[in-house]
Design a protein around this motif. Structure first.
Motif, PDB file in Angstrom:
ATOM      1  N   GLN A  11       0.829  -1.206   0.000  1.00 24.44           N
ATOM      2  CA  GLN A  11       0.000   0.000   0.000  1.00 24.44           C
ATOM      3  C   GLN A  11       0.865   1.259   0.000  1.00 24.44           C
ATOM      4  O   GLN A  11       0.536   2.249  -0.667  1.00 24.44           O
ATOM      5  N   VAL A  12       1.990   1.212   0.714  1.00 21.25           N
ATOM      6  CA  VAL A  12       2.929   2.339   0.677  1.00 21.25           C
ATOM      7  C   VAL A  12       3.451   2.522  -0.746  1.00 21.25           C
ATOM      8  O   VAL A  12       3.534   3.647  -1.268  1.00 21.25           O
ATOM      9  N   VAL A  13       3.808   1.414  -1.392  1.00 18.12           N
ATOM     10  CA  VAL A  13       4.274   1.469  -2.782  1.00 18.12           C
ATOM     11  C   VAL A  13       3.203   2.097  -3.674  1.00 18.12           C
ATOM     12  O   VAL A  13       3.486   2.990  -4.493  1.00 18.12           O
ATOM     13  N   ASP A  14       1.969   1.651  -3.519  1.00 17.93           N
ATOM     14  CA  ASP A  14       0.882   2.148  -4.370  1.00 17.93           C
ATOM     15  C   ASP A  14       0.586   3.623  -4.113  1.00 17.93           C
ATOM     16  O   ASP A  14       0.183   4.351  -5.031  1.00 17.93           O
ATOM     17  N   ILE A  15       0.790   4.088  -2.891  1.00 16.09           N
ATOM     18  CA  ILE A  15       0.580   5.506  -2.592  1.00 16.09           C
ATOM     19  C   ILE A  15       1.626   6.367  -3.291  1.00 16.09           C
ATOM     20  O   ILE A  15       1.307   7.360  -3.961  1.00 16.09           O
ATOM     21  N   VAL A  40      12.194  -0.277  -2.059  1.00 13.52           N
ATOM     22  CA  VAL A  40      10.784  -0.353  -1.663  1.00 13.52           C
ATOM     23  C   VAL A  40       9.872  -0.247  -2.881  1.00 13.52           C
ATOM     24  O   VAL A  40       8.997  -1.091  -3.088  1.00 13.52           O
ATOM     25  N   LEU A  41      10.117   0.766  -3.714  1.00 14.32           N
ATOM     26  CA  LEU A  41       9.292   0.923  -4.914  1.00 14.32           C
ATOM     27  C   LEU A  41       9.733   0.023  -6.058  1.00 14.32           C
ATOM     28  O   LEU A  41       9.078  -0.020  -7.100  1.00 14.32           O
ATOM     29  N   GLY A  42      10.823  -0.689  -5.867  1.00 20.28           N
ATOM     30  CA  GLY A  42      11.280  -1.606  -6.916  1.00 20.28           C
ATOM     31  C   GLY A  42      11.762  -0.894  -8.158  1.00 20.28           C
ATOM     32  O   GLY A  42      11.678  -1.425  -9.272  1.00 20.28           O
TER      33      GLY A  42
END
Length: 359
Positions: free
Chosen positions: A184-188, A226-228
């Motif tokens: 969810q952090v990534v998607d935000i 984290v975000l890849g």
């Protein structure tokens, strides 16, 4: 015939006795020769005698065996040594450097900002490559480009881990949400989620804040690990530094920001948010029970050292001393600095600065 037999019998006895002596002697000689010449040629599977180690070109090395105190660290060089880099290291510098100066007054460290731009892991490593620093402090590992640049300059760099850190998520303290998953952090921050109602919160627009990608190792780590490798979304507002980011979150009801755990967990104006790898399996970056901002600054949240050490908190990393690997005085200074931090006294001071000790 009787006389002939009497002559032959002693001869036979003598011959048998002589052969026996020769046999015993032969066995002894063979054993002696075996000890001197044969045994070293035989392979052994004795685990206490391993084969000679092979050379490996690893960018990360361990420092010398840990000393107990700063006084016990050997080969501390004399001189003035410029160093710089990660802003995440600021609390460590504030606690450790004054003690180092008292114990080793001739080992003088000078924190040096970059001539242009903002300080950070990347700028510190760049200054090290350009001969402007003796060693650098980094909140991330060396990347491939930096290793290539070092090789092109004929330099070999090593990274020595000295502490454990983790990224914490800060939100406005009025936001009613139990936690977020890492996804969810990534998607935000990649723009896929734009309203807190999409993650079980109120119908409120998400206002994400971040430092610029070129500003430091924490941002680089966040994007890469984290975000890849995905870029920050266009709706993420870029801020000057962590102080600016936390101020924005404190005054924006839907605000969210990420940063080094010790820089976020003890703050009075924001709420550090629990994170999980799976929904409803959240691990707080702070030690429970949670201290409400209304009780701050008399009471503050403190880092959840146990969760950072055992890996149950989902976003952790290590802090590194980046040093030269040669026979120069600068290389000696970098290695010595790492050895000082890895001593029992150094690890205790790192813990007092809010980070998690490596040893």
């Amino acid at each position: 015939m009787a006389r002939s037999n009497s002559n032959v019998l002693p001869l036979l006895i003598s011959l048998i006795f002589t052969l026996g002596l020769l046999g015993v002697g032969g066995v002894a000689v063979m054993r002696l020769l075996g000890r001197q010449n044969l045994l070293p040629q035989l392979p052994t599977n004795n685990p206490s005698q391993p084969s000679p180690p092979t050379s490996t070109a690893s960018p990360e090395v361990a420092a010398e065996p840990a000393a107990k105190t700063f006084n016990e660290v050997k080969a501390v060089p004399n001189g003035i040594f410029a160093y710089g880099g990660s802003t995440t290291w600021a609390p460590i510098r504030g606690v450790v450097d004054p003690v180092l100066l008292r114990v080793w007054p001739n080992f003088q460290l000078r924190y040096t900002d970059p001539p242009t731009g903002t300080p950070g892991s990347g700028s510190g490593i760049r200054m090290l490559l350009n001969g402007q620093l003796a060693f650098a402090q980094s909140s991330r590992s060396l990347n491939a480009q930096e290793r290539q640049q070092a090789e092109a300059k004929g330099l070999k760099l090593v990274e020595i881990p000295i502490a454990i850190d983790g990224l914490a998520i800060a939100v406005n303290p009025s936001l009613n949400i139990p936690g977020l998953t890492v996804q969810q952090v990534v998607d935000i921050f990649t723009g896929k989620l734009t309203n807190w109602s999409q993650v079980g919160g109120p119908n409120l627009a998400i206002a994400a804040f971040s430092r610029r990608p070129e500003d430091g190792g924490t941002v680089e780590y966040f994007i890469q690990e984290v975000l890849g490798g995905q870029p920050l979304a266009s709706n993420v507002t870029l801020v000057r530094d962590t102080t600016d980011g936390l101020r924005r979150v404190a005054t924006t009801l839907g605000g969210i920001y990420y940063g080094s755990g010790p820089e976020i967990v003890g703050q009075c104006t924001i709420r550090p948010l629990p994170l999980g790898r799976q929904p409803n399996q959240y691990v707080p970056p702070y030690r429970e029970p949670y201290v409400d901002p209304s009780q701050c600054p008399k009471q503050r949240n403190v880092l959840n050292h146990a969760a950072f050490q055992d890996g149950s908190y989902p976003i952790t990393r290590r802090l590194f001393v980046i040093a030269k690997d040669d026979n120069t005085l600068d290389a000696q200074a970098g290695r010595t600095y790492a050895n000082l931090l890895l001593s029992d006294q150094g690890q205790l001071l790192i813990e007092q600065a809010g980070y998690v000790r490596l040893r």
